[in-house]
Design a protein around this motif. Structure first.
Motif, mmCIF file in Angstrom:
data_model
loop_
_atom_site.group_PDB
_atom_site.id
_atom_site.type_symbol
_atom_site.label_atom_id
_atom_site.label_comp_id
_atom_site.label_asym_id
_atom_site.label_seq_id
_atom_site.Cartn_x
_atom_site.Cartn_y
_atom_site.Cartn_z
ATOM 1 N N TYR A 1 0.878 -1.153 0.000
ATOM 2 C CA TYR A 1 0.000 0.000 0.000
ATOM 3 C C TYR A 1 0.911 1.197 0.000
ATOM 4 C CZ TYR A 1 0.898 0.026 5.045
ATOM 5 O OH TYR A 1 1.489 0.030 6.270
ATOM 6 N N GLY B 1 13.152 -2.904 -0.893
ATOM 7 C CA GLY B 1 11.864 -3.381 -1.417
ATOM 8 C C GLY B 1 11.051 -2.180 -1.841
ATOM 9 N N LYS B 2 9.721 -2.270 -1.662
ATOM 10 C CA LYS B 2 8.859 -1.199 -2.171
ATOM 11 C C LYS B 2 9.152 0.148 -1.491
ATOM 12 C CE LYS B 2 5.546 -4.110 -1.306
ATOM 13 N NZ LYS B 2 6.332 -5.357 -1.299
ATOM 14 N N ILE B 3 9.226 0.130 -0.146
ATOM 15 C CA ILE B 3 9.410 1.400 0.565
ATOM 16 C C ILE B 3 10.849 1.921 0.408
ATOM 17 C CG2 ILE B 3 9.377 2.500 2.852
ATOM 18 C CD1 ILE B 3 7.119 0.451 3.572
ATOM 19 N N ASP C 1 20.688 -5.231 0.268
ATOM 20 C CA ASP C 1 19.503 -6.093 0.202
ATOM 21 C C ASP C 1 19.945 -7.446 -0.321
ATOM 22 O OD1 ASP C 1 16.904 -7.303 -0.624
ATOM 23 O OD2 ASP C 1 16.125 -5.300 -0.231
ATOM 24 N N VAL D 1 13.916 -3.062 6.050
ATOM 25 C CA VAL D 1 13.752 -4.528 5.950
ATOM 26 C C VAL D 1 12.642 -4.946 6.916
ATOM 27 C CG1 VAL D 1 16.072 -5.191 5.210
ATOM 28 C CG2 VAL D 1 15.625 -4.805 7.640
ATOM 29 N N PRO D 2 12.004 -6.085 6.660
ATOM 30 C CA PRO D 2 10.996 -6.556 7.622
ATOM 31 C C PRO D 2 11.672 -7.110 8.872
ATOM 32 C CG PRO D 2 11.211 -8.118 5.807
ATOM 33 C CD PRO D 2 12.122 -6.972 5.494
ATOM 34 N N THR E 1 16.642 -10.520 11.072
ATOM 35 C CA THR E 1 16.866 -9.065 11.129
ATOM 36 C C THR E 1 16.697 -8.499 12.538
ATOM 37 O OG1 THR E 1 14.556 -8.642 10.560
ATOM 38 C CG2 THR E 1 16.122 -8.668 8.731
ATOM 39 N N THR F 1 11.739 3.426 10.262
ATOM 40 C CA THR F 1 10.280 3.487 10.097
ATOM 41 C C THR F 1 9.769 2.084 9.771
ATOM 42 O OG1 THR F 1 10.544 4.075 7.778
ATOM 43 C CG2 THR F 1 10.183 5.889 9.303
ATOM 44 N N SER F 2 10.587 1.057 10.068
ATOM 45 C CA SER F 2 10.181 -0.293 9.700
ATOM 46 C C SER F 2 9.575 -1.044 10.879
ATOM 47 C CB SER F 2 11.367 -1.041 9.101
ATOM 48 O OG SER F 2 10.910 -2.197 8.451
ATOM 49 N N ARG F 3 10.403 -1.582 11.765
ATOM 50 C CA ARG F 3 9.901 -2.240 12.973
ATOM 51 C C ARG F 3 10.905 -1.997 14.095
ATOM 52 N NH1 ARG F 3 5.784 -2.232 10.884
ATOM 53 N NH2 ARG F 3 4.325 -3.930 10.419
ATOM 54 N N ASP G 1 9.949 5.906 13.979
ATOM 55 C CA ASP G 1 8.486 5.813 13.913
ATOM 56 C C ASP G 1 8.010 4.544 14.614
ATOM 57 O OD1 ASP G 1 5.927 6.745 12.929
ATOM 58 O OD2 ASP G 1 5.969 5.018 11.569
ATOM 59 N N HIS H 1 4.252 5.395 15.196
ATOM 60 C CA HIS H 1 3.924 4.443 14.108
ATOM 61 C C HIS H 1 2.891 5.063 13.162
ATOM 62 C CE1 HIS H 1 4.265 -0.071 13.162
ATOM 63 N NE2 HIS H 1 3.874 0.574 12.082
ATOM 64 N N PHE I 1 2.461 5.221 7.945
ATOM 65 C CA PHE I 1 1.490 4.729 6.944
ATOM 66 C C PHE I 1 0.292 5.661 6.802
ATOM 67 C CE2 PHE I 1 -2.230 3.445 9.400
ATOM 68 C CZ PHE I 1 -1.733 3.620 10.684
HETATM 69 P P1 NAI Z 1 9.212 -5.300 0.932
HETATM 70 O O1 NAI Z 1 8.940 -6.739 1.197
HETATM 71 O O2 NAI Z 1 8.779 -4.713 -0.370
HETATM 72 O O3 NAI Z 1 10.789 -5.005 1.096
HETATM 73 C C1 NAI Z 1 11.577 -5.580 2.070
HETATM 74 C C2 NAI Z 1 12.983 -5.727 1.488
HETATM 75 O O4 NAI Z 1 13.817 -6.189 2.537
HETATM 76 C C3 NAI Z 1 13.060 -6.756 0.357
HETATM 77 O O5 NAI Z 1 13.687 -6.182 -0.765
HETATM 78 C C4 NAI Z 1 13.873 -7.900 0.952
HETATM 79 O O6 NAI Z 1 14.679 -8.553 -0.009
HETATM 80 C C5 NAI Z 1 14.706 -7.161 1.973
HETATM 81 N N1 NAI Z 1 15.162 -8.031 3.059
HETATM 82 C C6 NAI Z 1 14.431 -8.870 3.826
HETATM 83 N N2 NAI Z 1 15.219 -9.474 4.744
HETATM 84 C C7 NAI Z 1 16.471 -8.993 4.548
HETATM 85 C C8 NAI Z 1 17.719 -9.234 5.178
HETATM 86 N N3 NAI Z 1 17.821 -10.096 6.196
HETATM 87 N N4 NAI Z 1 18.805 -8.568 4.717
HETATM 88 C C9 NAI Z 1 18.702 -7.693 3.688
HETATM 89 N N5 NAI Z 1 17.544 -7.427 3.038
HETATM 90 C C10 NAI Z 1 16.452 -8.077 3.469
HETATM 91 O O7 NAI Z 1 8.573 -4.516 2.149
HETATM 92 P P2 NAI Z 1 8.140 -2.977 2.206
HETATM 93 O O8 NAI Z 1 6.753 -2.829 1.724
HETATM 94 O O9 NAI Z 1 9.198 -2.135 1.601
HETATM 95 O O10 NAI Z 1 8.117 -2.732 3.785
HETATM 96 C C11 NAI Z 1 9.278 -2.816 4.567
HETATM 97 C C12 NAI Z 1 8.898 -2.814 6.025
HETATM 98 O O11 NAI Z 1 8.381 -1.544 6.388
HETATM 99 C C13 NAI Z 1 7.769 -3.779 6.405
HETATM 100 O O12 NAI Z 1 8.264 -5.089 6.652
HETATM 101 C C14 NAI Z 1 7.202 -3.179 7.651
HETATM 102 O O13 NAI Z 1 7.842 -3.757 8.763
HETATM 103 C C15 NAI Z 1 7.582 -1.710 7.542
HETATM 104 N N6 NAI Z 1 6.401 -0.836 7.428
HETATM 105 C C16 NAI Z 1 6.255 0.173 8.328
HETATM 106 C C17 NAI Z 1 5.155 1.001 8.269
HETATM 107 C C18 NAI Z 1 4.962 2.143 9.201
HETATM 108 O O14 NAI Z 1 3.865 2.730 9.257
HETATM 109 N N7 NAI Z 1 5.951 2.559 9.952
HETATM 110 C C19 NAI Z 1 4.122 0.783 7.260
HETATM 111 C C20 NAI Z 1 4.414 -0.267 6.321
HETATM 112 C C21 NAI Z 1 5.509 -1.049 6.428
#
Ligand code: NAI
Length: 482
Positions: A254, A307-309, A328, A359-360, A365, A386-388, A412, A449, A452
């Motif tokens: 999203y 990834g996307k973000i 990555d 990263v998630p 991680t 801003t991830s976790r 965040d 948080h 989003f």
């Molecule tokens: P995504 O799945 O598109 O990107 C994650 C990237 O991390 C991928 O390219 C993956 O290959 C890489 N990755 C995973 N494990 C790894 C590792 N051990 N070493 C290196 N790279 C690794 O996810 P997206 O959509 O970009 O979201 C990322 C994170 O942002 C989510 O997992 C979530 O925790 C967080 N998030 C936070 C929000 C907020 O409001 N603060 C809202 C939405 C997401």
């Protein structure tokens, strides 16, 4: 209203009309008028109930707080309607709010005086009992109708935990006819899982507890689908879900712009100290001392997770003219074409002026940024998360901030955020000493948080969650299964 009007009104409405002439005279003489302007409350749910009343002018809505915290209009009271009889015995507070639909007035008689009149006048007492009896009968009929309607409602029901008003707007707007949502303010956890009884779908969020024990309770109560209205699902025990036959979906994508742009907002605030400037100017302090920032142009910015973000964040920073280094498991060729350079993590740590985590959170991680990696970073680095929260060892970060090795942090998310984030805790003390310490640094910016939280992202989340639920209910393959 003059005395004659009051007497005439009382004589025309039950139970006042049943009283004998002297009692009616006493009640009318003691009555006082309360004028209420349109949209104002004559009294609120929970207020003491010191009087019975008759609507003398205008119209009033009876409103009550529902279980999910929303405000529901139950009925309208027109001129001649009587209220407050249920409060005559005992000290129970008002069970509902009375709001004027237009300018109006109530004639009120103090409870003590009314009860005194009932003691003297048996006919008045009998009329009060009759009125209360009628009220109970009509409520019983309403309950029966509601139960019947609920039973006959063919719509599938979703129970939506930890519901916030800003989420409801998009979900309500996009809700298909075949679905119904029960919003619950409580977070999902061991003591609230029972609220899912009778629902086939549970919708949960980042700080809900979906551990094995909670999932077991959900499955036992008939839940078949857990729909996470977020991207991360680190709070779901997936292997327990699998064993229990529960399907889990999430919102994998999203508006990545929402999170990436918020990360940039944190970065610019810290780098240009606009959080301090804002407070200063409001206090009439226009001095610039202590506000020296630095250009992002030609600085080195590390993006961990493209990834996307992370990809959107990297692209925005390329727009600032920064040198962007990325780390990555998978390289993104479009980013490389845009000038982003992939490098080993150690290179990112040692060369970057800004480091942003995307990263998630998973076992590989957890505490990715620990004491050792913080030590490898450049002195004065700006760390953004801003991830976790679990990606960063917060105790180690605090030490690095104290020694000024880390120059600033924009957070965040926080490891133990579930007790605090998304809630108004302003009237309570902060018992989390780590969070309290973090909040004392002038160069740490914490948001709750909210990365989003844009209109676009909320709309995407509602759309994706509801279409996953529809897929599940029509036995189509789940395109957003975890
Ligand atoms: P995504 O799945 O598109 O990107 C994650 C990237 O991390 C991928 O390219 C993956 O290959 C890489 N990755 C995973 N494990 C790894 C590792 N051990 N070493 C290196 N790279 C690794 O996810 P997206 O959509 O970009 O979201 C990322 C994170 O942002 C989510 O997992 C979530 O925790 C967080 N998030 C936070 C929000 C907020 O409001 N603060 C809202 C939405 C997401």
């Amino acid at each position: 209203m003059n005395d004659n009007d009051i007497r005439a009104l009382f004589a025309s409405v039950a139970p006042f009309s049943a009283s004998d002439a002297p009692t009616l005279e006493t009640l009318a003489a003691s009555a006082r008028t309360i004028a209420v302007r349109a949209d104002e409350d004559a009294f609120r749910e929970g207020d003491p109930a010191p009087f019975v009343f008759v609507v003398a002018r205008g119209a009033f809505e009876v409103r009550k707080r529902a279980e999910d915290g929303s405000d529901v209009a139950l009925r309208t009271l027109e001129v001649g309607a009587v209220g407050g009889l249920t409060n005559l015995a005992g000290d129970a507070p008002r069970s509902a709010t009375l709001r004027a639909s237009r300018d109006g007035a109530l004639l009120v008689v103090e409870k003590k005086l009314f009860v005194e009149a009932m003691r003297r006048d048996a006919a008045l007492t009998a009329a009060v009992l009759r009125a209360l009896g009628e009220k109970i009968r009509s409520k019983t009929a309403q309950v029966a109708t509601l139960i019947d309607r609920t039973r006959r409602d063919p719509r599938e029901k979703i129970v939506f935990f930890d519901a916030k008003p800003y989420e409801r707007e998009s979900f309500d707007r996009l809700l298909p006819e075949s679905l119904r949502i029960q919003y619950v303010q409580a977070k999902l956890g061991p003591t609230t899982a029972r609220l899912a009884d009778g629902f086939s779908v549970v919708c949960a969020f980042v700080n809900d507890d979906l551990s094995r024990a909670v999932l077991e309770e959900l499955a036992a109560r008939g839940v078949r689908l857990v729909a996470m209205r977020c991207a991360g699902y680190n709070n779901v025990d997936l292997s327990a879900a699998r064993e229990l036959g529960l399907s889990v979906v999430r919102v994998p994508a999203y508006s990545p712009y929402a999170v990436a742009e918020h990360t940039v907002a944190l970065l610019l605030t810290l780098v240009r100290k606009t959080h301090k400037a804002y407070a200063r100017v409001r206090e009439g302090n226009f001095s610039l001392s202590g506000l020296v920032g630095f250009d992002l142009h030609e600085k080195t910015v590390a993006v961990i997770g493209t990834g996307k973000i992370g990809a959107v964040f990297a692209t925005i920073l390329r727009g600032f003219g920064a040198r962007v280094l990325a780390f990555d498991q998978r390289e993104d060729s479009a980013l490389i074409a845009a000038g982003v350079r992939y490098a080993p993590l150690d290179v990112l740590l040692s060369e970057s002026d800004v480091l942003s985590l995307h990263v998630p959170l998973n076992p590989s991680t957890y505490h990715l940024i620990d004491r050792d990696r913080l030590a490898k970073m450049k002195r004065g680095v700006v760390l953004l998360n801003t991830s976790r929260g679990g990606l960063v060892d917060t105790a180690a970060l605090i030490d690095a901030l104290k020694s000024e090795h880390v120059g600033a942090a924009g957070l965040d998310v926080y490891e133990e955020e579930s007790e605090y984030f998304f809630q108004d805790r302003s009237d309570r003390v902060t018992t989390d000493d780590v969070l309290a310490r973090l909040m004392t640094f002038p160069n740490v910016l914490i948001t709750s948080h909210q990365a989003f939280l844009t209109r676009e992202a909320l709309e995407n989340i509602a759309e994706a969650t509801l279409s996953s639920v529809e897929e599940f209910l029509s036995a189509r393959p789940l395109t957003r299964a975890v």
